[in-house]
Design an enzyme around this catalytic site. Structure first.
Site, PDB file in Angstrom:
ATOM      1  N   THR A  51      13.278 -59.628  45.206  1.00  0.00           N
ATOM      2  CA  THR A  51      12.366 -59.742  43.907  1.00  0.00           C
ATOM      3  C   THR A  51      11.763 -61.189  44.418  1.00  0.00           C
ATOM      4  O   THR A  51      12.215 -61.969  45.286  1.00  0.00           O
ATOM      5  CB  THR A  51      13.022 -60.069  42.762  1.00  0.00           C
ATOM      6  OG1 THR A  51      13.859 -58.537  42.576  1.00  0.00           O
ATOM      7  CG2 THR A  51      12.265 -60.515  41.480  1.00  0.00           C
ATOM      8  N   ARG A  95      13.928 -45.763  36.956  1.00  0.00           N
ATOM      9  CA  ARG A  95      14.655 -46.794  36.726  1.00  0.00           C
ATOM     10  C   ARG A  95      14.338 -48.244  36.439  1.00  0.00           C
ATOM     11  O   ARG A  95      13.083 -48.305  36.804  1.00  0.00           O
ATOM     12  CB  ARG A  95      15.528 -47.030  38.175  1.00  0.00           C
ATOM     13  CG  ARG A  95      16.635 -48.157  38.284  1.00  0.00           C
ATOM     14  CD  ARG A  95      16.176 -49.385  39.228  1.00  0.00           C
ATOM     15  NE  ARG A  95      16.999 -50.348  39.360  1.00  0.00           N
ATOM     16  CZ  ARG A  95      16.784 -51.488  40.067  1.00  0.00           C
ATOM     17  NH1 ARG A  95      15.622 -51.726  40.386  1.00  0.00           N
ATOM     18  NH2 ARG A  95      17.815 -52.442  39.950  1.00  0.00           N
ATOM     19  N   THR A 108      17.017 -62.939  40.924  1.00  0.00           N
ATOM     20  CA  THR A 108      16.517 -62.001  41.931  1.00  0.00           C
ATOM     21  C   THR A 108      18.316 -61.236  42.142  1.00  0.00           C
ATOM     22  O   THR A 108      19.174 -62.281  41.841  1.00  0.00           O
ATOM     23  CB  THR A 108      15.977 -62.490  43.194  1.00  0.00           C
ATOM     24  OG1 THR A 108      16.044 -61.401  44.054  1.00  0.00           O
ATOM     25  CG2 THR A 108      16.884 -63.618  43.778  1.00  0.00           C
ATOM     26  N   GLY A 109      18.178 -60.223  42.802  1.00  0.00           N
ATOM     27  CA  GLY A 109      19.426 -59.715  43.069  1.00  0.00           C
ATOM     28  C   GLY A 109      19.580 -58.168  42.877  1.00  0.00           C
ATOM     29  O   GLY A 109      18.458 -57.606  42.568  1.00  0.00           O
ATOM     30  N   SER A 131      14.178 -52.329  36.305  1.00  0.00           N
ATOM     31  CA  SER A 131      14.891 -53.354  36.982  1.00  0.00           C
ATOM     32  C   SER A 131      14.830 -54.588  35.936  1.00  0.00           C
ATOM     33  O   SER A 131      14.589 -54.506  34.750  1.00  0.00           O
ATOM     34  CB  SER A 131      13.956 -54.023  38.074  1.00  0.00           C
ATOM     35  OG  SER A 131      12.884 -54.694  37.618  1.00  0.00           O
ATOM     36  N   ASP A 132      15.460 -55.599  36.171  1.00  0.00           N
ATOM     37  CA  ASP A 132      15.759 -56.844  35.339  1.00  0.00           C
ATOM     38  C   ASP A 132      14.505 -57.516  35.104  1.00  0.00           C
ATOM     39  O   ASP A 132      14.218 -58.438  34.154  1.00  0.00           O
ATOM     40  CB  ASP A 132      16.831 -57.852  36.038  1.00  0.00           C
ATOM     41  CG  ASP A 132      16.394 -58.307  37.112  1.00  0.00           C
ATOM     42  OD1 ASP A 132      16.020 -59.867  37.249  1.00  0.00           O
ATOM     43  OD2 ASP A 132      16.135 -57.859  38.131  1.00  0.00           O
ATOM     44  N   GLY A 181      19.455 -55.857  40.050  1.00  0.00           N
ATOM     45  CA  GLY A 181      18.925 -55.702  38.456  1.00  0.00           C
ATOM     46  C   GLY A 181      19.991 -55.219  37.565  1.00  0.00           C
ATOM     47  O   GLY A 181      19.963 -56.040  36.320  1.00  0.00           O
TER      48      GLY A 181
END
Length: 280
Positions: A154, A182, A203-204, A184-185, A206
């Site tokens: 991200t 889906r 980031t990472g 994500s965060d 989600g």
């Protein structure tokens, strides 16, 4: 004035590969450009500008470097938040747009501030964002080879301007091979959050970031009196029971810049006009 950016997590972080060096150089140049822009613009304008530069670089998993989902299509998400107004806007699973963060910025002017899927894409077309294929050959090759280990990236930017105002922007091309639909965060307060006290971009993975409500927790804890390092420490401790895979960058109202990751593979850079810090 301060700026910090991240380019997500990369498997080559502990190597000396050409790709790692290219990403470090790109982050340094983008951080420099972002800081120069900040000299004559607000924090909000700067985070949009800087994340757009990251979206325009195929080294990073956002914009033209976005991953391909399990049905062969690219869908992207992005959001920004103004720490002063505490207004957030974003797009989720938007398609065929070069700079999703700019569509998110446009939504700040509308009552309906977060749009998803076809509605987000239609909004972009109706507001002058031309169709743009974000697929690059490398991503298609990864998709065909089913190299699923590439999708923890991200990009994001946090800025503090001359008026001591904070803003944050985050953009992602997804994790790759995900089920269509889906979420994500990146376009939620778990991955992108700001108020007058602090701004955070994550980031990472989600799902882990959402489970940990990472960005919102860090910012709220600063507002409640925590120092920035202690807010990070407590929030990341709460990821440990499920081995949460996350990284975050932040700036608080006093100009303190901070970063932390639970699995040391995040690449990011900060610049205060005097010196760079490059981390990986």
């Amino acid at each position: 004035m301060k700026i910090i950016i991240h380019g997500g997590f990369f498997s080559e972080s502990h190597t000396n590969s050409e790709t790692k060096i290219a990403k470090q150089n790109a982050l340094k140049e983008i951080a420099r450009k972002g800081f120069e822009f900040l000299q004559n613009h607000s924090a909000l304008e700067t985070v949009v500008y800087t994340v757009s530069l990251l979206e325009d670089n195929e080294l990073f998993n956002a914009g033209i470097g976005s991953q391909i989902q399990s049905d062969g299509k690219i869908r992207m998400s992005a959001s920004l938040m103004d720490g002063t107004t505490q207004k957030m806007s974003g797009v989720i699973n938007i398609e065929d747009v070069k700079n999703p963060i700019q569509v998110a910025e446009k939504l700040l002017d509308f009552e309906d501030k977060v749009l998803g899927g076809e509605g987000a894409t239609n909004f972009a077309r109706q507001n002058g964002f031309e169709a743009f294929s974000t697929e690059i050959p490398q991503r298609r090759e990864e998709y065909l080879a089913k190299k699923e280990s590439t999708g923890t990236g991200t990009v994001g930017c946090v800025a503090l301007d001359a008026e001591r105002k904070l803003a944050v922007a985050t953009s992602t091309g997804g994790k790759g091979f995900e089920i269509p639909g889906r979420i994500s965060d990146s376009a939620t307060v778990a991955g992108n959050y700001a108020n007058q006290d602090c701004a955070v971009s994550c980031t990472g993975v989600g799902e882990d970031i959402v489970s940990g409500a990472v960005a919102a927790k860090i910012v709220t804890r600063l507002t409640d009196g925590f120092s920035i390092d202690k807010a990070f420490e407590k929030t990341f401790d709460e990821l440990k029971p499920f081995d949460g895979f996350a990284g975050a960058i932040a700036i608080d109202k006093s100009g303190n810049v901070f970063h932390q990751d639970s699995h040391p593979m995040m690449v990011f850079a900060s610049f205060d006009g005097k010196e760079f810090e490059i981390f990986d």
